[in-house]
Scaffold this motif. Structure first.
Motif, PDB file in Angstrom:
ATOM      1  N   LYS A 403       0.742  -1.348  -0.087  1.00 12.99           N
ATOM      2  CA  LYS A 403       0.048  -0.044   0.101  1.00 12.99           C
ATOM      3  C   LYS A 403       0.712   1.213  -0.026  1.00 12.99           C
ATOM      4  O   LYS A 403       0.331   2.239  -0.615  1.00 12.99           O
ATOM      5  N   GLU A 404       2.066   1.067   0.561  1.00 11.98           N
ATOM      6  CA  GLU A 404       2.730   2.461   0.714  1.00 11.98           C
ATOM      7  C   GLU A 404       3.385   2.764  -0.681  1.00 11.98           C
ATOM      8  O   GLU A 404       3.503   3.829  -1.112  1.00 11.98           O
ATOM      9  N   THR A 407       0.349   4.530  -2.544  1.00  8.45           N
ATOM     10  CA  THR A 407       0.539   5.920  -2.421  1.00  8.45           C
ATOM     11  C   THR A 407       1.569   6.791  -2.786  1.00  8.45           C
ATOM     12  O   THR A 407       1.022   7.657  -3.221  1.00  8.45           O
ATOM     13  N   ASN A 411       1.110  10.031  -5.622  1.00  7.43           N
ATOM     14  CA  ASN A 411       1.768  11.043  -5.436  1.00  7.43           C
ATOM     15  C   ASN A 411       2.784  11.580  -6.562  1.00  7.43           C
ATOM     16  O   ASN A 411       3.034  12.480  -6.990  1.00  7.43           O
TER      17      ASN A 411
END
Length: 435
Positions: A403-404, A407, A411
């Motif tokens: 998930k990191e 994300t 960005n």
């Protein structure tokens, strides 16, 4: 009693005429005063004449007493000198060790005032010869304030709001990277940040070519509308010899490529800040002293004498000594696979057996040993075999996942889009200026 009165009268009769007149006037005045009603009877009669419902309490205003004038507050600035401590600075200011002891019992003061550095300024307000207040700027937006009170000293941290504004720059390299960056409007600090981001992929001392280019988006910090300093780079792109490298700042403060791979590698491409280099990796090269063909299994970096030399990676110092050929030299073992060597140093800053971190200064560039001029000779060995540190594949640090990573990628896409948009706008504006 009668004889005493007779004597007084006799004495009065013998006085000069003007004295007799004064005594007569004084006697008459006392007689008049005796006929007047007393203050108590007058107050009673006035009170009785006023209806009870209209009677008001009598208040007597106290006389104002002028306070003793306070000593004026005077501010003085004290610059921290080399070797200074707060004890030395307080002594220079004429303040007692007891005052310093009381101040250093405060939590923030005890932590911050032990970290003073040469060149910093500490402002002290004096009331007479006593400390009334102390101001110590910790950062552009943060100041430690210590104030004297009847109970001792109090402290507080004054925090100012920092506004961050995005700034963009781009340039094509015509002579060298530094000049191109300065002409594009980058400060020395931002230039070094940019080189540091790509320092694991590009040797800025050797690999930069005319026609290379870069673009960068970073933050500038403002307080009350006034520029304070430059902040962190948000996203950057560097095109080197046709290969494109990108770095994007993540919420953890680290930088990753556009696919989430860590920019940081186990080794820096160069152990010295970018500067002119005299020779590249060349296994068949004439030795500059003997004139014989001798494998030059490393890279020579020419820079001013005393330039700091950095450890290319984390490791343990296996050699830190001197001989006639290598001069002062340091060898670092990074694992069972990798060894780096640093020769001809003017000074060694580490000892055998010492653990070092990547980027740590291990010595200073010099000209000791068999050399013709001041330079660093750097070697990179993989499993005991010399390899070109500029091209060898280097192990990476941990990259993002799960998930990191998702994300980050979202960005990163937004930041890269901003970078491309600004690049297109800049190119269009330059094109219009040429018309």
């Amino acid at each position: 009693m009668t004889e005493a009165v007779t004597r007084i009268k006799s004495a009065i009769v013998q006085l000069p005429t003007r004295h007799k007149a004064a005594i007569a006037a004084l006697t008459a005045l006392m007689a008049v005063i005796g006929l007047l009603p007393s203050p108590a009877s007058l107050a009673q009669s006035q009170t009785e004449s006023i209806p009870s419902a209209q009677r008001l309490p009598l208040t007597i205003a106290p006389m104002a007493v002028s306070a003793a004038p306070q000593a004026p507050i005077q501010w003085r600035d004290f610059t921290v000198k080399n070797g200074d401590s707060m004890a030395l600075l307080f002594n220079r200011a004429g303040l007692s060790a007891k005052t310093l002891h009381q101040i250093t019992q405060l939590p923030q003061a005890s932590k911050q005032l032990t970290r003073i550095k040469p060149g910093q300024t500490i402002s002290i307000a004096f009331e007479g010869e006593q400390l009334a207040q102390l101001r110590y700027q910790l950062a552009a937006n943060s100041t430690l304030l210590v104030t004297a009170s009847d109970q001792g000293f109090t402290e507080q941290l004054e925090q100012l709001e920092v506004e961050q504004r995005e700034q963009y720059a781009a340039a094509e390299i015509k002579s060298n990277f530094w000049n191109a960056a300065v002409e594009a409007g980058l400060t020395p600090n931002t230039i070094m940040q940019l080189a540091g981001l790509f320092g694991w992929d590009i040797d800025f001392a050797l690999d930069i070519r005319q026609g290379d280019s870069f673009s960068v988006l970073w933050e500038n910090n403002y307080i009350d509308g006034q520029y304070v300093n430059e902040g962190k780079i948000l996203v950057a792109e560097f095109v080197n010899q046709g290969e494109t490298f990108r770095a994007i700042r993540h919420s953890d403060g680290n930088y990753y490529s556009d696919n989430g791979s860590a920019m940081k590698k186990a080794f820096l491409r160069a152990p010295v800040q970018f500067n002119y280099v005299s020779s590249n990796f060349n296994p068949r090269r004439l030795h500059p002293v003997t004139g014989r063909v001798r494998a030059h299994n490393g890279t020579d970096y020419v820079a001013p004498r005393g330039t700091p030399i950095m450890a290319a990676g984390d490791g343990v110092v296996t050699h830190s000594t001197y001989n006639n050929l290598n001069g002062n030299y340091v060898f670092i073992k990074h694992s069972n696979t990798y060894v780096t060597k640093y020769l001809h140093l003017s000074k060694r800053l580490v000892k055998k057996g010492q653990r070092v971190k990547q980027g740590q200064s291990i010595g200073k560039l010099g000209s000791t040993g068999r050399v013709t001029g001041a330079h660093l000779h750097y070697e990179f060995l993989v499993n005991g075999v010399h390899r070109n540190p500029r091209t060898v594949k280097l192990p990476q640090s941990k990259s993002l996942s799960g998930k990191e990573k998702q994300t980050f990628l979202a960005n990163a896409s937004n930041l890269l889009e901003q970078l491309n948009h600004r690049q297109s706008f800049l190119l269009a504006s330059r094109g219009n200026q040429q018309l």
